[in-house]
Motif scaffolding. Structure first.
Motif, short mmCIF file in Angstrom:
data_model
loop_
_atom_site.label_atom_id
_atom_site.label_comp_id
_atom_site.label_asym_id
_atom_site.label_seq_id
_atom_site.Cartn_x
_atom_site.Cartn_y
_atom_site.Cartn_z
N ILE A 117 58.84 43.65 50.00
CA ILE A 117 58.79 42.69 50.91
C ILE A 117 58.42 41.49 49.70
N ALA A 118 59.12 40.42 49.99
CA ALA A 118 59.05 39.14 49.03
C ALA A 118 57.78 38.45 49.36
N CYS A 119 56.71 38.68 48.87
CA CYS A 119 55.42 37.90 49.12
C CYS A 119 55.23 36.71 48.19
N SER A 120 54.47 35.84 48.03
CA SER A 120 54.50 34.59 47.28
C SER A 120 52.99 34.39 46.57
N SER A 121 53.12 33.58 45.44
CA SER A 121 51.84 33.16 44.73
C SER A 121 51.16 31.91 45.88
N HIS A 126 44.37 27.51 47.08
CA HIS A 126 43.37 26.83 46.24
C HIS A 126 42.89 27.80 45.25
N VAL A 127 42.89 27.70 43.95
CA VAL A 127 42.26 28.41 43.00
C VAL A 127 41.66 27.76 41.95
N GLU A 128 40.47 28.15 41.87
CA GLU A 128 39.37 27.57 40.98
C GLU A 128 39.76 27.70 39.49
N PRO A 129 39.40 26.77 38.61
CA PRO A 129 39.73 26.83 37.31
C PRO A 129 39.31 28.21 36.49
N TYR A 130 38.23 28.90 37.00
CA TYR A 130 37.94 30.10 36.25
C TYR A 130 38.64 31.29 36.82
N GLU A 131 39.34 30.90 37.77
CA GLU A 131 40.17 32.24 38.40
C GLU A 131 41.65 32.49 37.74
N VAL A 132 42.02 31.48 36.95
CA VAL A 132 43.25 31.74 36.28
C VAL A 132 43.13 32.58 34.90
N PRO A 133 44.33 33.41 34.48
CA PRO A 133 45.40 33.50 35.24
C PRO A 133 44.88 34.70 36.44
N ILE A 134 45.83 34.27 37.59
CA ILE A 134 45.42 34.88 38.77
C ILE A 134 45.54 36.57 38.96
N LYS A 135 44.72 37.37 39.26
CA LYS A 135 44.86 38.63 39.60
C LYS A 135 45.08 38.70 41.07
N ASN A 241 51.44 41.15 41.16
CA ASN A 241 52.08 39.99 41.12
C ASN A 241 53.36 40.15 40.12
N ILE A 242 54.35 39.28 40.33
CA ILE A 242 55.29 39.26 39.27
C ILE A 242 55.40 37.69 38.86
N ALA A 243 55.08 37.58 37.52
CA ALA A 243 54.98 36.27 36.81
C ALA A 243 55.28 36.44 35.28
N SER A 244 55.19 35.08 34.78
CA SER A 244 55.32 35.01 33.23
C SER A 244 54.06 35.07 32.50
N ASN A 245 52.84 34.79 33.15
CA ASN A 245 51.61 34.49 32.35
C ASN A 245 51.79 33.25 31.49
N THR A 246 52.71 32.61 31.61
CA THR A 246 52.72 31.01 30.99
C THR A 246 52.82 29.83 32.17
N CYS A 247 52.32 28.55 31.71
CA CYS A 247 52.43 27.69 32.60
C CYS A 247 52.96 26.38 31.99
N TRP A 248 53.77 25.71 32.76
CA TRP A 248 54.47 24.41 32.51
C TRP A 248 54.13 23.50 33.84
N LEU A 282 49.42 27.38 39.58
CA LEU A 282 49.67 28.85 39.89
C LEU A 282 50.02 29.64 38.62
N LEU A 283 49.23 30.21 37.97
CA LEU A 283 49.21 31.04 36.70
C LEU A 283 48.99 32.43 37.01
N GLY A 284 50.13 33.35 36.93
CA GLY A 284 49.93 34.63 37.38
C GLY A 284 49.80 35.53 36.08
N ASP A 285 48.84 36.64 36.29
CA ASP A 285 48.55 37.75 35.51
C ASP A 285 49.44 39.08 36.20
N TYR A 286 50.37 39.38 35.25
CA TYR A 286 51.46 40.63 35.87
C TYR A 286 51.07 41.64 35.11
N SER A 287 49.84 41.87 34.57
CA SER A 287 49.56 43.14 33.70
C SER A 287 49.28 44.17 34.58
N LYS A 288 48.98 44.26 36.03
CA LYS A 288 48.91 45.33 36.67
C LYS A 288 50.47 45.87 37.40
#
Length: 316
Positions: A117-121, A126-135, A241-248, A282-288
């Motif tokens: 199922i295609a869920c979403s970031s 609302h993400v706090e600055p200390y919570e990025v990259p998001i797990k 999470n499926i992401a690039s772990n980079t932000c623009w 929205l900055l994702g951590d895809y390490s898992k």
């Protein structure tokens, strides 16, 4: 092996179909009588298309009972965040009812289908600055009706795994783009505007919304490879999470597109493009997901944006 793709005529669905066909999978896809076929016109002879209204449980059970898919990629959705502000109930009903009908059909028919199922970031909101990259363990604080619908889909996937043992894998995908992206979405909208300016179709002014929002972009062709791996190697009931772990920033993305063109343009803010509330970053951590499947993004963002711009150059 048989795979069923809901939303096969859409942006991600068409790329998913291409990927599966290249891997010798028998591909079925749900369509409606008003579905636009342009994204899959080059594939139609190799696909098995079935008419299905996902909000109708009888239609869904009939299709799934006929196909008996080994894999289900549930990609159909009302996926444009601004539309969800204008039609919150329709967005939530559409996105939740369709998925619920798929789960119920698989459950009642006693199938062993693996369901992505295609869920979403956007669920993180609302993400706090200390919570990025998001797990994946980050709190969900959704900020739009669309995000609410995706949280519901996400938790329904977990509930049906725990309650009924359905093999459901939940992928929380961050921003993705590339050729065929709908023109309402920011990367595609800017690309189309530039292509139209280059052709002299419109004056050299680009209309923009919030340019300071920060987003994690991945190429759609990397995303569909991730969806395949989610069902091949992901644990049922889990979220990834499926992401690039980079932000623009949106402004940086626009400047990248403009660097591919020789046209001189003026940038104007359009109040109609601003949302009642927007997700700042929205900055994702895809390490898992990487540790479980080996997936990582392979296509550089610069290549993705050039391919998207050329896609619109060919069409305007």
């Amino acid at each position: 092996m048989k795979a069923l793709i809901t939303g096969i005529t859409g942006f991600v669905g068409s790329h998913m179909a291409e990927y599966l066909l290249k891997n010798n999978i028998e591909v079925y896809g749900t369509i409606r009588h008003r579905s636009r076929m342009n994204h899959i016109s080059h594939l139609v002879d190799d696909l098995n298309l079935v008419e299905c209204e996902l909000r109708d449980p009888f239609s869904v059970e009939s299709v799934i009972g006929h196909v008996k898919p080994d894999l289900i990629f549930h990609l159909a959705a009302q996926s444009f965040v601004p539309t969800s502000w204008n039609s919150p109930m329709d967005t939530i009903h559409n996105n939740v009812a369709g998925q619920l009908n798929i789960f119920e059909a698989v459950r009642r028919l006693g199938l062993d289908s693996k369901i992505q199922i295609a869920c979403s970031s956007e669920e993180y909101g609302h993400v706090e600055p200390y919570e990025v990259p998001i797990k994946e363990t980050n709190p969900l604080r959704p900020l739009s009706p669309y995000a609410i619908s995706k949280v519901t889909q996400d938790y329904l996937g977990y509930q049906y795994y725990k309650s009924y043992g359905l093999h459901v894998v939940r992928t929380r995908t961050f921003n993705h783009t590339g050729p065929r992206r709908g023109e309402n979405f920011v990367t595609s909208n800017f690309s189309k505007q530039i292509a139209e300016i280059e052709k002299g179709i419109k004056p050299p002014v680009i209309h923009v919304g919030n340019l300071q929002a920060k987003r994690d972009f991945t190429d759609v062709r990397d995303i569909v490879r991730g969806y395949w791996l989610a069902l091949e190697k992901g644990d049922p009931g889990d979220d990834y999470n499926i992401a690039s772990n980079t932000c623009w920033t949106i402004e940086e993305m626009l400047n990248l597109l403009l660097s591919y063109s020789k046209v001189e343009v003026q940038v104007q803010e359009d109040p109609a493009r601003l949302r009642p509330s927007d997700v700042e970053i929205l900055l994702g951590d895809y390490s898992k997901f990487h540790q479980k499947t080996g997936w990582k993004p392979e296509i550089p963002f610069e290549q993705t944006m050039l391919d998207l711009l050329n896609y619109w150059r060919d069409r305007v």
